[in-house]
Structures are given as structure tokens and as C-alpha cells.
Design a protein around this motif. Structure first.
Motif, mmCIF file in Angstrom:
data_model
loop_
_atom_site.group_PDB
_atom_site.id
_atom_site.type_symbol
_atom_site.label_atom_id
_atom_site.label_comp_id
_atom_site.label_asym_id
_atom_site.label_seq_id
_atom_site.Cartn_x
_atom_site.Cartn_y
_atom_site.Cartn_z
ATOM 1 N N UNK A 4 0.840 -1.202 0.000
ATOM 2 C CA UNK A 4 0.000 0.000 0.000
ATOM 3 C C UNK A 4 0.872 1.248 0.000
ATOM 4 N N UNK A 5 0.226 2.366 -0.307
ATOM 5 C CA UNK A 5 0.898 3.663 -0.358
ATOM 6 C C UNK A 5 0.782 4.313 1.013
ATOM 7 N N UNK A 6 1.847 4.254 1.806
ATOM 8 C CA UNK A 6 1.820 4.778 3.172
ATOM 9 C C UNK A 6 1.621 6.283 3.184
ATOM 10 N N UNK A 7 2.298 6.993 2.292
ATOM 11 C CA UNK A 7 2.188 8.452 2.261
ATOM 12 C C UNK A 7 0.747 8.862 2.005
ATOM 13 N N UNK A 8 0.104 8.242 1.011
ATOM 14 C CA UNK A 8 -1.279 8.579 0.686
ATOM 15 C C UNK A 8 -2.215 8.231 1.839
ATOM 16 N N UNK A 9 -1.958 7.116 2.511
ATOM 17 C CA UNK A 9 -2.809 6.714 3.638
ATOM 18 C C UNK A 9 -2.778 7.750 4.748
ATOM 19 N N UNK A 10 -1.590 8.215 5.118
ATOM 20 C CA UNK A 10 -1.468 9.209 6.188
ATOM 21 C C UNK A 10 -2.048 10.543 5.739
ATOM 22 N N UNK A 11 -1.728 10.971 4.516
ATOM 23 C CA UNK A 11 -2.236 12.257 4.021
ATOM 24 C C UNK A 11 -3.758 12.256 3.936
ATOM 25 N N UNK A 66 8.994 10.840 4.502
ATOM 26 C CA UNK A 66 8.785 9.618 3.732
ATOM 27 C C UNK A 66 8.842 9.947 2.248
ATOM 28 N N UNK A 67 9.198 8.955 1.456
ATOM 29 C CA UNK A 67 9.273 9.143 0.014
ATOM 30 C C UNK A 67 8.001 8.597 -0.628
ATOM 31 N N UNK A 68 7.341 9.434 -1.438
ATOM 32 C CA UNK A 68 6.071 9.052 -2.050
ATOM 33 C C UNK A 68 6.224 7.864 -2.994
ATOM 34 N N UNK A 69 7.428 7.619 -3.487
ATOM 35 C CA UNK A 69 7.635 6.522 -4.440
ATOM 36 C C UNK A 69 7.812 5.165 -3.753
ATOM 37 N N UNK A 70 7.916 5.146 -2.413
ATOM 38 C CA UNK A 70 8.163 3.906 -1.689
ATOM 39 C C UNK A 70 6.850 3.208 -1.343
ATOM 40 N N UNK A 100 7.772 8.952 10.134
ATOM 41 C CA UNK A 100 9.023 8.479 9.541
ATOM 42 C C UNK A 100 9.082 6.972 9.709
ATOM 43 N N UNK A 101 9.904 6.315 8.914
ATOM 44 C CA UNK A 101 10.114 4.873 9.025
ATOM 45 C C UNK A 101 11.591 4.638 9.302
ATOM 46 N N UNK A 102 11.880 4.014 10.435
ATOM 47 C CA UNK A 102 13.257 3.712 10.828
ATOM 48 C C UNK A 102 13.558 2.248 10.575
ATOM 49 N N UNK A 103 14.838 1.961 10.313
ATOM 50 C CA UNK A 103 15.276 0.582 10.139
ATOM 51 C C UNK A 103 15.062 0.097 8.737
ATOM 52 N N UNK A 104 15.704 -1.018 8.402
ATOM 53 C CA UNK A 104 15.597 -1.598 7.071
ATOM 54 C C UNK A 104 16.450 -0.842 6.084
ATOM 55 N N UNK A 159 10.365 21.432 2.197
ATOM 56 C CA UNK A 159 10.987 20.187 2.636
ATOM 57 C C UNK A 159 10.797 19.088 1.606
ATOM 58 N N UNK A 160 9.634 19.074 0.950
ATOM 59 C CA UNK A 160 9.394 18.066 -0.076
ATOM 60 C C UNK A 160 10.340 18.242 -1.255
ATOM 61 N N UNK A 161 10.431 19.486 -1.737
ATOM 62 C CA UNK A 161 11.252 19.730 -2.928
ATOM 63 C C UNK A 161 12.733 19.552 -2.619
ATOM 64 N N UNK A 162 13.147 19.895 -1.413
ATOM 65 C CA UNK A 162 14.553 19.677 -1.059
ATOM 66 C C UNK A 162 14.851 18.177 -0.952
ATOM 67 N N UNK A 163 13.853 17.369 -0.520
ATOM 68 C CA UNK A 163 14.049 15.926 -0.472
ATOM 69 C C UNK A 163 14.253 15.369 -1.880
ATOM 70 N N UNK A 164 13.646 16.039 -2.850
ATOM 71 C CA UNK A 164 13.822 15.617 -4.242
ATOM 72 C C UNK A 164 15.045 16.280 -4.883
#
Length: 547
Positions: free
Chosen positions: A261-268, A291-295, A329-333, A449-454
């Protein structure tokens, strides 16, 4: 010898073992009488006896303990007793049993338990001229030890059988209680379902009628009454939903699904459900996702959204003035590929509703922190969230941050699945593009913050004159992003100026939730996005207008 038993060993009981021992000894020793006696300190009982010629002792006969020769053997525990002539020996010559038996040869060996207690004796009787060898005495003592082991084994088996019987009875009781509890739970579930159905139908009718009651010519007072009816109905409907969710979770019928599933979309999307409620209370609702929207992740999308929704609802209800900020955020892995990790959700809210409550002190532990269990017990929605967190092997904690702030800390195990190549390709194409961002600082998920992450080159300012200075100095952006809340009534003019100064630069406008813009003014904008900005919306807008 007794038959072998699959449950009790070689002998069914001590009587069978005694019979075997007496039978063996009668073939080894040429003595007239062999018997095994047991006593309880009051009565001496012959449990097995052998008489070769003259019957001296009968099986099953009883004597008072003190009146028997066996009492003499057991007075000195662990020692054997040999009397060559009972009529002459000082211990036996005056005993009544001697008068009945006459002068006899007597040997007694005590049967001892492992604990040191006595069980009985093995005894021999014959004429006074009988002579017993040392080998025969060793044989008698060995048989006495053997019988002692048999007695201990029998007692142990009896204890085990009793425990087994008690365990079976306890298991039957537990099974009966389990069936009774399941029956009660089923009855409760059916009753709640029936109540929910009976209440929900007229309630939906009331909520539907409130929409029909709204007319353009309604007075302000009438509109306020209709709003109160609608709010009360929605509150009751939410309570019914929470009751059913809690009941399903409590009954153990909830199943956790692991699907991509799309975690970003779920939270948003979950946060956006409460944007209108926050706006009506004049509360700032913020969202910051690291979080990265592509993950793509693997987990239970519906339950994660439901858990977060209840916590956000509580945070907004507990805030009179201030803000509610959701971060994730997602930690680990492995950050790029598949792997196990932990989703960390934080919901921080301000306001005086909870902290001014007279019951607030009862929620505190000795260290000053808030007791999550006590706080959850006061709200059905939080109880549902806690059950869902436990169901997904996670947890919820509440922390007092000071300055009237409280934070929910939610931890849930999550697994990375894959990265969407299309979105990753768009992000790669935007890398290094220059952005002019004009917006006031706030707690909302910042486009910066989004655009700087990209890895876009973001130049951000909250002062329009500074932006003009950059342009005069030769700065040329690939795209401009302007917040409509930048200046009251001045944002549209600023966009028009940018269009003249940066003729080839597209402009994206950010508007607060619930704000409407003039269609004629919107024509000059290349894209319009609602705050808080969704990652996918911003990424799609940039991919279309930035070349």
C-alpha cells in the motif's frame, strides 16, 4: 510375579509386590513362615503370608501394634531384629502373642521409605533350632529395600494420578468457562449489532433531513440549530462506529492483513479527513512526512488509517486553540529496497482542554509522565486505537511535552516492499531544478521540505521584496511556488509581477483548506494546490509544468 502394567509399572500395588517377594523367599529359604506386615502405629496388618508346614501367621490378620513382634523391629528404625527363642528373650517372653505361638525363632527386617519413615516389616518364624545364614539376611534386607521402593513408587503414582485428575477437572472447568465466555461475548456482539442497527437507521434519517432543512433564506439562528443537530448526530454516529470497532477487536475477530500500500497517501488522506473540523475550530492542522512518495510498504492500510484517525480526532477535540501536528518516519531496514522497519507516528497537539481538566492529575505517573492506560480508558476511540496497535504488534504512548503540549507516540512494525520506478524517475528529472518559494513559515508540511528531499534547488522567502532583489540580481527559477497566505490581498499581485519578470517560469499557488479563489484570477496560475500539500499532487504538478 505380577503382570506388567503400562501405567503403573511392574506391580499394581504393594500387595502384589509383597506376594511376589514372599513367593521368591519361600523358594530360597527353608523357613516355615514368611510374612509381610504393615502398620500405621496403631494396628499391625499382615498383607501377605506363607506357611510351609505349620500355619503360624494368616494373611489379613490384625493385632494391636504394640502387641505384635513387628513393633519391636520398628522401635529401632533401620535395624533388623533376630530372636532365637521368643519364650526366653526378655523382649518377647511376657507378650501375649508368645503365649499363643509358643517358643519360636523370629527375624524381622524393617521396610523403610526413602523419606526415612517406616512402612512395615518382612518377618520369618520357625522352630528355635532354625539357623539363618548371613547370605539369607542380606537377601531379606535387599527384599525389604525393594519393597520400600515399591511403596514410594506407588505413592508417587497416586500423587501423579491425583494431579492428572485435578488437571482434567481444571481443564473441564476452564473449557466450560471458555464456552460460557464465548457465549456471553456472542450475545453481547449480537446485542450491540442490533442496537447499532436500530439506532443508526433513524439517525441517518435525521442527518439526511438536516441537509434538506438548509435553505438560502434561513436565519442565522436557524442555521445554528441545524448545525447543532448535525454535529450531535455525527458525534453519536461516530460513537456507534467506535463501539462496534472496539467490540470486534475485543472479541478477537479482527484480522491483520499484509498487503502492499501507499503509506504516504494513507497518512495524508487520513489527516485531510479532519482538515474541515480543524478549520471550523480555527486550529492549525499540520503534516510533516519524512517519507518518500515513491516507496511502497507492506501492512494493513485500513487499520493504520483507522488507528491514526482516532488519535487525530482526540487531539483536535482536546485542543481549543493552537495546533495539531502529525509527523511520520520509518526507521530501520534498507532505505532504498525491501526490509523490515518501524513506522513512527507522532501526533502533537496544544491547548488547555486536557491540561485544565480536573481529572488530569489522575492520568499522571509518579515521574510526571502521562499514564497511557489510564488516558486510553477515558476515550473509546483511543481504546480502539490501542487495541489495533497491539493487534499489529505495535504500541501507543502518551508524553507530556510541557508548555501545554501533549504528544502521542505510535510505533508499528512495517516492511518496505518496492519503489515505484515512475515516481522515482520524475524525482530524478526534477533534481537540480531551481525553485522560487514565497510562503510564510508555519507548521504545515512545507513544500520546501518536499522539494529539497527531491534535491531541487529551493530559494525560499517570506518577503516579496527579497524575491524581487533575487530576480534583479539575475536569479531565474524553473518554477515559482507562491502561498496565497503570504500577504493579505497581495499574493495575486505578486504572481502577476512574477509572470512579467519571469516570463517562462510557471507558477504553482498554494491555498489554505476551504479557501475559494476567483476563477478569473486562477487563469494566471499554472497549478493550484491545497494545503497541507500532498506529495503526489505536488510531484504531479511539477512533472507537468517543469521542463
Amino acid at each position: 510375579m505380577g503382570t506388567v502394567s503400562s501405567t503403573r509399572g511392574f506391580y499394581e500395588n504393594i500387595q502384589e509386590a509383597s506376594s511376589h517377594i514372599v513367593d521368591v523367599l519361600s523358594g530360597i529359604l527353608k523357613v516355615n513362615t514368611i510374612f509381610v506386615a504393615t502398620n500405621d502405629g496403631v494396628t499391625n496388618v499382615i498383607i501377605e503370608a506363607f506357611n510351609r508346614e505349620e500355619e503360624l501367621i494368616a494373611k489379613g490378620s490384625e493385632l494391636p501394634f504394640e502387641a505384635s513382634y513387628c513393633s519391636l523391629v520398628l522401635k529401632d528404625k533401620g535395624s533388623s531384629l533376630i530372636i532365637t527363642d521368643t519364650c526366653e528373650h526378655p523382649l518377647t517372653k511376657s507378650m501375649d502373642v508368645t503365649s499363643g505361638l509358643g517358643n519360636r525363632f523370629f527375624v524381622g527386617i524393617p521396610i523403610m521409605r526413602r523419606s526415612g519413615e517406616t512402612f512395615g516389616t518382612i518377618c520369618l518364624m520357625d522352630d528355635p533350632d532354625y539357623v539363618i545364614s548371613e547370605t539369607d539376611m542380606k537377601t531379606l534386607k535387599a527384599m525389604a529395600v525393594f519393597l520400600g521402593y515399591v511403596v514410594d513408587l506407588e505413592d508417587t503414582l497416586q500423587v501423579q494420578e491425583q494431579k492428572l485428575s485435578d488437571s482434567e477437572q481444571l481443564q473441564e472447568q476452564l473449557q466450560a468457562e471458555k464456552e460460557r465466555a464465548e457465549s456471553d461475548a456472542m450475545t453481547k456482539t449480537q446485542m450491540l449489532s442490533l442496537m447499532s442497527h436500530e439506532i443508526r437507521n433513524p439517525l441517518n434519517g435525521i442527518l439526511g433531513l438536516t441537509d434538506l432543512m438548509r435553505t438560502p433564506d434561513m436565519s442565522e439562528e436557524q442555521r445554528e440549530y441545524v448545525n447543532m443537530i448535525e454535529s450531535s448526530g455525527n458525534l453519536l454516529l461516530s460513537l456507534l462506529n467506535n463501539m462496534m470497532s472496539f467490540n470486534v477487536n475485543d472479541a478477537g475477530k479482527t484480522v491483520v492483513h499484509d498487503d502492499p500500500f501507499d503509506l504516504v497517501a494513507t497518512i495524508e488522506n487520513t489527516v485531510y479527513l479532519y482538515a474541515g473540523l480543524a478549520l471550523s475550530k480555527d486550529i492549525e492542522l499540520g503534516l510533516n512526512l519524512d517519507l518518500n512518495v515513491s516507496q511502497v510498504y507492506v501492512g494493513d492500510e485500513i487499520k493504520i488509517g483507522q488507528l491514526l484517525a482516532h488519535v487525530i480526532q482526540y487531539a483536535i477535540d482536546s485542543t481549543r486553540t493552537g495546533s495539531v501536528l502529525v509527523t511520520a518516519t520509518v526507521d530501520g531496514g534498507d532505505g532504498e529496497g525491501a526490509g523490515a522497519g518501524t513506522l513512527q507516528l507522532h501526533v502533537k497537539y496544544t491547548g488547555s482542554m486536557l491540561t485544565s481538566d480536573s481529572k488530569f492529575k489522575s492520568f499522571n505517573n509518579l515521574d510526571g509522565n502521562i499514564s497511557t492506560e489510564k488516558l486510553v480508558g477515558t476515550n473509546l476511540g483511543l481504546a480502539v486505537s490501542q487495541n489495533l496497535a497491539i493487534l499489529m504488534n505495535g504500541r501507543i504512548q502518551v508524553h507530556s511535552m510541557g508548555n501545554g503540549e501533549t504528544e502521542f507516540d505510535i510505533r508499528l512494525p512495517l516492511r518496505r516492499h518496492w519503489e515505484l520506478p515512475q515516481l522515482a524517475s520524475i524525482q530524478h528529472r526534477l533534481k537540480g531544478k531551481k525553485v522560487l518559494l514565497a510562503k510564510d513559515p508555519d507548521i504545515l508540511q512545507g513544500a520546501s521540505s518536499l522539494m529539497r528531499r527531491w534535491e531541487m534547488d529551493v530559494h525560499m522567502t517570506s518577503v516579496t521584496t527579497e524575491a524581487y532583489d533575487w530576480i534583479q540580481e539575475g536569479f531565474k527559477s524553473d518554477v515559482a511556488v507562491v502561498d496565497m497566505g503570504l500577504l493579505e490581498g497581495g499574493a495575486v499581485d505578486f504572481v502577476h509581477q512574477l509572470k512579467q519578470l519571469l516570463k517562462d517560469s510557471p507558477v504553482i499557488v498554494l491555498i489554505p483548506y476551504g479557501m475559494h479563489i476567483d476563477p478569473h484570477e486562477a487563469e494566471v496560475f499554472d497549478a493550484v494546490l491545497t494545503k497541507p500539500v500532498k506529495q503526489a499532487d505536488l510531484l504531479n504538478a511539477l512533472s507537468i509544468i517543469v521542463h
